[in-house]
Motif scaffolding. Structure first.
Motif, PDB file in Angstrom:
ATOM      1  N   VAL A 145     -20.884   8.152 -15.215  1.00 61.99           N
ATOM      2  CA  VAL A 145     -20.299   9.492 -15.265  1.00 61.99           C
ATOM      3  C   VAL A 145     -20.434  10.186 -13.914  1.00 61.99           C
ATOM      4  O   VAL A 145     -19.481  10.824 -13.437  1.00 61.99           O
ATOM      5  CB  VAL A 145     -20.950  10.331 -16.393  1.00 61.99           C
ATOM      6  N   LEU A 146     -21.581  10.060 -13.273  1.00 58.94           N
ATOM      7  CA  LEU A 146     -21.774  10.674 -11.952  1.00 58.94           C
ATOM      8  C   LEU A 146     -20.865  10.032 -10.909  1.00 58.94           C
ATOM      9  O   LEU A 146     -20.300  10.731 -10.056  1.00 58.94           O
ATOM     10  CB  LEU A 146     -23.237  10.573 -11.517  1.00 58.94           C
ATOM     11  N   ALA A 147     -20.699   8.711 -10.958  1.00 54.76           N
ATOM     12  CA  ALA A 147     -19.798   8.040 -10.027  1.00 54.76           C
ATOM     13  C   ALA A 147     -18.359   8.484 -10.253  1.00 54.76           C
ATOM     14  O   ALA A 147     -17.609   8.721  -9.302  1.00 54.76           O
ATOM     15  CB  ALA A 147     -19.917   6.520 -10.174  1.00 54.76           C
ATOM     16  N   PHE A 148     -17.967   8.623 -11.511  1.00 52.78           N
ATOM     17  CA  PHE A 148     -16.622   9.113 -11.836  1.00 52.78           C
ATOM     18  C   PHE A 148     -16.432  10.533 -11.296  1.00 52.78           C
ATOM     19  O   PHE A 148     -15.407  10.835 -10.672  1.00 52.78           O
ATOM     20  CB  PHE A 148     -16.407   9.081 -13.347  1.00 52.78           C
ATOM     21  N   ALA A 149     -17.415  11.406 -11.521  1.00 51.32           N
ATOM     22  CA  ALA A 149     -17.326  12.787 -11.038  1.00 51.32           C
ATOM     23  C   ALA A 149     -17.269  12.827  -9.510  1.00 51.32           C
ATOM     24  O   ALA A 149     -16.498  13.605  -8.933  1.00 51.32           O
ATOM     25  CB  ALA A 149     -18.516  13.603 -11.552  1.00 51.32           C
ATOM     26  N   PHE A 150     -18.059  11.991  -8.844  1.00 47.36           N
ATOM     27  CA  PHE A 150     -18.036  11.943  -7.384  1.00 47.36           C
ATOM     28  C   PHE A 150     -16.674  11.476  -6.876  1.00 47.36           C
ATOM     29  O   PHE A 150     -16.118  12.053  -5.947  1.00 47.36           O
ATOM     30  CB  PHE A 150     -19.142  11.028  -6.856  1.00 47.36           C
ATOM     31  N   GLY A 151     -16.145  10.421  -7.478  1.00 48.47           N
ATOM     32  CA  GLY A 151     -14.834   9.913  -7.068  1.00 48.47           C
ATOM     33  C   GLY A 151     -13.742  10.936  -7.274  1.00 48.47           C
ATOM     34  O   GLY A 151     -12.866  11.124  -6.415  1.00 48.47           O
ATOM     35  N   PHE A 152     -13.763  11.625  -8.403  1.00 47.99           N
ATOM     36  CA  PHE A 152     -12.766  12.662  -8.672  1.00 47.99           C
ATOM     37  C   PHE A 152     -12.894  13.796  -7.661  1.00 47.99           C
ATOM     38  O   PHE A 152     -11.893  14.271  -7.117  1.00 47.99           O
ATOM     39  CB  PHE A 152     -12.934  13.197 -10.101  1.00 47.99           C
ATOM     40  N   THR A 153     -14.112  14.211  -7.374  1.00 45.12           N
ATOM     41  CA  THR A 153     -14.346  15.284  -6.406  1.00 45.12           C
ATOM     42  C   THR A 153     -13.881  14.863  -5.013  1.00 45.12           C
ATOM     43  O   THR A 153     -13.252  15.661  -4.292  1.00 45.12           O
ATOM     44  CB  THR A 153     -15.841  15.658  -6.378  1.00 45.12           C
ATOM     45  N   LEU A 154     -14.155  13.630  -4.633  1.00 47.95           N
ATOM     46  CA  LEU A 154     -13.719  13.131  -3.333  1.00 47.95           C
ATOM     47  C   LEU A 154     -12.196  13.156  -3.223  1.00 47.95           C
ATOM     48  O   LEU A 154     -11.640  13.601  -2.211  1.00 47.95           O
ATOM     49  CB  LEU A 154     -14.247  11.715  -3.106  1.00 47.95           C
ATOM     50  N   MET A 155     -11.508  12.707  -4.249  1.00 46.22           N
ATOM     51  CA  MET A 155     -10.040  12.706  -4.211  1.00 46.22           C
ATOM     52  C   MET A 155      -9.479  14.124  -4.175  1.00 46.22           C
ATOM     53  O   MET A 155      -8.482  14.389  -3.500  1.00 46.22           O
ATOM     54  CB  MET A 155      -9.471  11.931  -5.405  1.00 46.22           C
ATOM     55  N   MET A 156     -10.096  15.055  -4.889  1.00 47.13           N
ATOM     56  CA  MET A 156      -9.635  16.447  -4.843  1.00 47.13           C
ATOM     57  C   MET A 156      -9.865  17.044  -3.456  1.00 47.13           C
ATOM     58  O   MET A 156      -9.028  17.781  -2.935  1.00 47.13           O
ATOM     59  CB  MET A 156     -10.325  17.295  -5.910  1.00 47.13           C
ATOM     60  N   ALA A 157     -10.999  16.697  -2.841  1.00 43.68           N
ATOM     61  CA  ALA A 157     -11.273  17.173  -1.465  1.00 43.68           C
ATOM     62  C   ALA A 157     -10.246  16.601  -0.488  1.00 43.68           C
ATOM     63  O   ALA A 157      -9.743  17.316   0.391  1.00 43.68           O
ATOM     64  CB  ALA A 157     -12.689  16.805  -1.055  1.00 43.68           C
ATOM     65  N   LEU A 158      -9.914  15.321  -0.633  1.00 43.50           N
ATOM     66  CA  LEU A 158      -8.883  14.720   0.216  1.00 43.50           C
ATOM     67  C   LEU A 158      -7.541  15.400   0.012  1.00 43.50           C
ATOM     68  O   LEU A 158      -6.807  15.652   0.973  1.00 43.50           O
ATOM     69  CB  LEU A 158      -8.756  13.223  -0.060  1.00 43.50           C
ATOM     70  N   ASP A 159      -7.238  15.701  -1.221  1.00 43.91           N
ATOM     71  CA  ASP A 159      -5.961  16.353  -1.518  1.00 43.91           C
ATOM     72  C   ASP A 159      -5.884  17.731  -0.875  1.00 43.91           C
ATOM     73  O   ASP A 159      -4.862  18.099  -0.298  1.00 43.91           O
ATOM     74  CB  ASP A 159      -5.777  16.456  -3.041  1.00 43.91           C
ATOM     75  N   VAL A 160      -6.969  18.488  -0.952  1.00 43.59           N
ATOM     76  CA  VAL A 160      -6.986  19.840  -0.376  1.00 43.59           C
ATOM     77  C   VAL A 160      -7.009  19.764   1.148  1.00 43.59           C
ATOM     78  O   VAL A 160      -6.270  20.483   1.834  1.00 43.59           O
ATOM     79  CB  VAL A 160      -8.186  20.647  -0.908  1.00 43.59           C
ATOM     80  N   ALA A 161      -7.827  18.866   1.694  1.00 40.25           N
ATOM     81  CA  ALA A 161      -7.978  18.779   3.152  1.00 40.25           C
ATOM     82  C   ALA A 161      -6.738  18.224   3.831  1.00 40.25           C
ATOM     83  O   ALA A 161      -6.359  18.678   4.915  1.00 40.25           O
ATOM     84  CB  ALA A 161      -9.196  17.922   3.507  1.00 40.25           C
ATOM     85  N   LEU A 162      -6.087  17.245   3.217  1.00 40.81           N
ATOM     86  CA  LEU A 162      -4.975  16.581   3.860  1.00 40.81           C
ATOM     87  C   LEU A 162      -3.615  16.949   3.270  1.00 40.81           C
ATOM     88  O   LEU A 162      -2.586  16.598   3.838  1.00 40.81           O
ATOM     89  CB  LEU A 162      -5.152  15.057   3.794  1.00 40.81           C
ATOM     90  N   GLY A 163      -3.654  17.603   2.131  1.00 38.42           N
ATOM     91  CA  GLY A 163      -2.510  17.765   1.360  1.00 38.42           C
ATOM     92  C   GLY A 163      -1.428  18.621   1.453  1.00 38.42           C
ATOM     93  O   GLY A 163      -0.351  18.606   1.195  1.00 38.42           O
TER      94      GLY A 163
END
Length: 134
Positions: free
Chosen positions: A116-134
């Motif tokens: 669950v923590l790995a899933f939450a980290f991966g989701f958070t990372l992708m959202m950060a990429l989306d906001v930063a690069l998006g």
């Protein structure tokens, strides 16, 4: 193919596709490829293959992705009109795999908090990429 579709759309100047969005998707798919290769390599190693051979086969299992992306870019003139549908299909397929296979699997067993923590980290990372690069 999702990366190829987005890059083809960006190259053709279609819609609201930015180079940042294409880069975010490319990075996300690249990050996803590491555990995917490990999923192929680890059972091979456990079955007695050498580390080098298991690693090579894990890497080769992902070779179809850049080939598919390249072919998609070559077919860009045919892809652009159906770009929203192809991206929706790719996203839906990934969501299906996560909901149907990964979430139940990571919630079973003794150490469910790690999944669950790995899933939450991966989701958070992708959202950060989306906001930063998006």
């Amino acid at each position: 193919m999702a990366v190829g579709v987005v890059l083809a759309g960006w190259a053709a100047g279609g819609g609201d596709i930015s180079v940042g969005a294409a880069l975010a998707l490319s990075i996300g798919i690249a990050i996803q490829n590491f555990p995917e290769g490990a999923i192929v390599s680890m059972p091979l190693r456990a079955a007695g293959e050498t580390r080098a051979k298991a690693f090579r086969l894990g890497v080769l299992s992902g070779i179809v992705e850049p080939i598919g992306g390249f072919l998609t870019i070559l077919a860009a003139s045919f892809v652009i009109p159906v770009l929203p549908y192809l991206l929706s299909f790719a996203a839906g397929a990934m969501l299906y795999v996560v909901v149907e296979e990964l979430i139940p699997e990571m919630s079973a067993g003794e150490h469910t908090d790690i999944g669950v923590l790995a899933f939450a980290f991966g989701f958070t990372l992708m959202m950060a990429l989306d906001v930063a690069l998006g």
